[in-house]
Design a protein around this motif. Structure first.
Motif: not given
Length: 291
Positions: A3, A33, A37, A39, A73, A75-78, A123, A183-184
């Motif tokens: 990535n 992070c 999660d 990011i 991070y 694993k995409g988990k908190k 989030t 986040n986004n």
């Protein structure tokens, strides 16, 4: 890991990129992070590395770009086992967990720095908030956009936070926590880029004629925190609890099991949250004061 952040992971096993200038100077560590999660911080790292090209712009000192809870991070988990922003008291109950191991891996990097910025995000949609760790850290505030400054909040956490641990180990450390927003959200990310560049210029890490314009801030002072006693929690003061909602004296704030928590005075609530574990913070009750 394929990535856009791969360069950070290739640098060393710590998940950290260290950028040094030819000229000696202060050490800044920026943590992304702390919760895996969140990011937003990784977006800032990507900008600094690949777009701003920080390694060509730095003129003095050392900048560490550090992934806090690296495994969460990835694993995409908190979290992996425990909240990485609560375990810095190194209590026995955390031994054997990934977070305990990770904290021991990076602790010296944190407290041997001169400046520490801990980047957080959400989030869900949220208003940005600035959290100075100690009284002497207030002079960092004006490098960051955002109207709201939260004071005393770290003292109410159910555990020891990353930034507080570093500050306890090194009282001369200047530390600040940023709750940046969603986040986004493009504005959250763009503001974050400009804030960090402003900080780097003002404190002499890069060549930048940065003039800090002091803007009006609203200071919120945490007076109480509600901690979960059960997993059966229902907010009563609103069907849609959100930060910055006002709660009048005598209002039923929430029901926790059979216990109803009432407001003993007028408050502004920050970060109302349903619990993921017993003892988690359900919300901070604050009073406001304009600068």
């Amino acid at each position: 890991m394929e990535n856009k952040y791969k360069k950070i992971f290739n640098t060393n096993k710590l998940g950290m990129l260290t950028i040094k200038a030819k000229n000696p100077g202060k050490v800044l560590t920026i943590v992304a992070c702390t919760h895996g999660d969140e990011i937003y911080g990784m977006e800032i790292f990507d900008y600094l590395i690949n777009e701003f090209i920080l390694e060509k712009k730095i003129i003095s000192g050392t900048i560490n770009l550090l992934i806090g809870n690296k495994e969460a991070y990835l694993k995409g988990k908190k979290i992996v086992d425990f909240d990485f922003n609560r375990i810095w008291g190194f209590e026995d109950k955390y031994k054997g967990s990934y977070e305990y191991k990770r904290a021991n891996e990076i602790k010296e990097i944190l407290y041997k720095s001169d400046y520490l910025i801990d980047l957080h995000s959400t989030t869900l949609k949220s208003i940005p908030m600035i959290i100075p760790v100690g009284k002497q850290d207030d002079n960092l505030i004006d490098c960051f956009s955002g109207t709201y400054v939260l004071k005393n909040l770290i003292e109410f956490l159910n555990g020891v936070a990353l930034a507080k641990y570093a500050k306890l180990k090194n009282p001369n450390l200047k530390a600040i926590v940023i709750e940046a927003g969603q986040n986004n959200d493009p504005k959250t990310i763009e503001d974050g880029k400009q804030n960090i560049i402003k900080f780097l210029g003002y404190y002499g890490f890069i060549q930048n004629n940065t003039n800090i314009i002091k803007t009006k801030k609203i200071y919120l002072y945490a007076k109480k925190c509600i901690h979960a006693k059960t997993m059966n929690v229902k907010f009563l003061y609103s069907e849609s609890p959100q930060s910055f909602q006002k709660i009048k004296k005598g209002t039923d704030i929430l029901q926790d099991g059979e216990n109803v928590v009432k407001a003993d005075k007028d408050y502004i609530i920050i970060m109302p949250t349903t619990p993921r574990y017993i003892g988690e913070e359900l919300g901070y009750l604050c009073e406001s004061e304009s600068e």
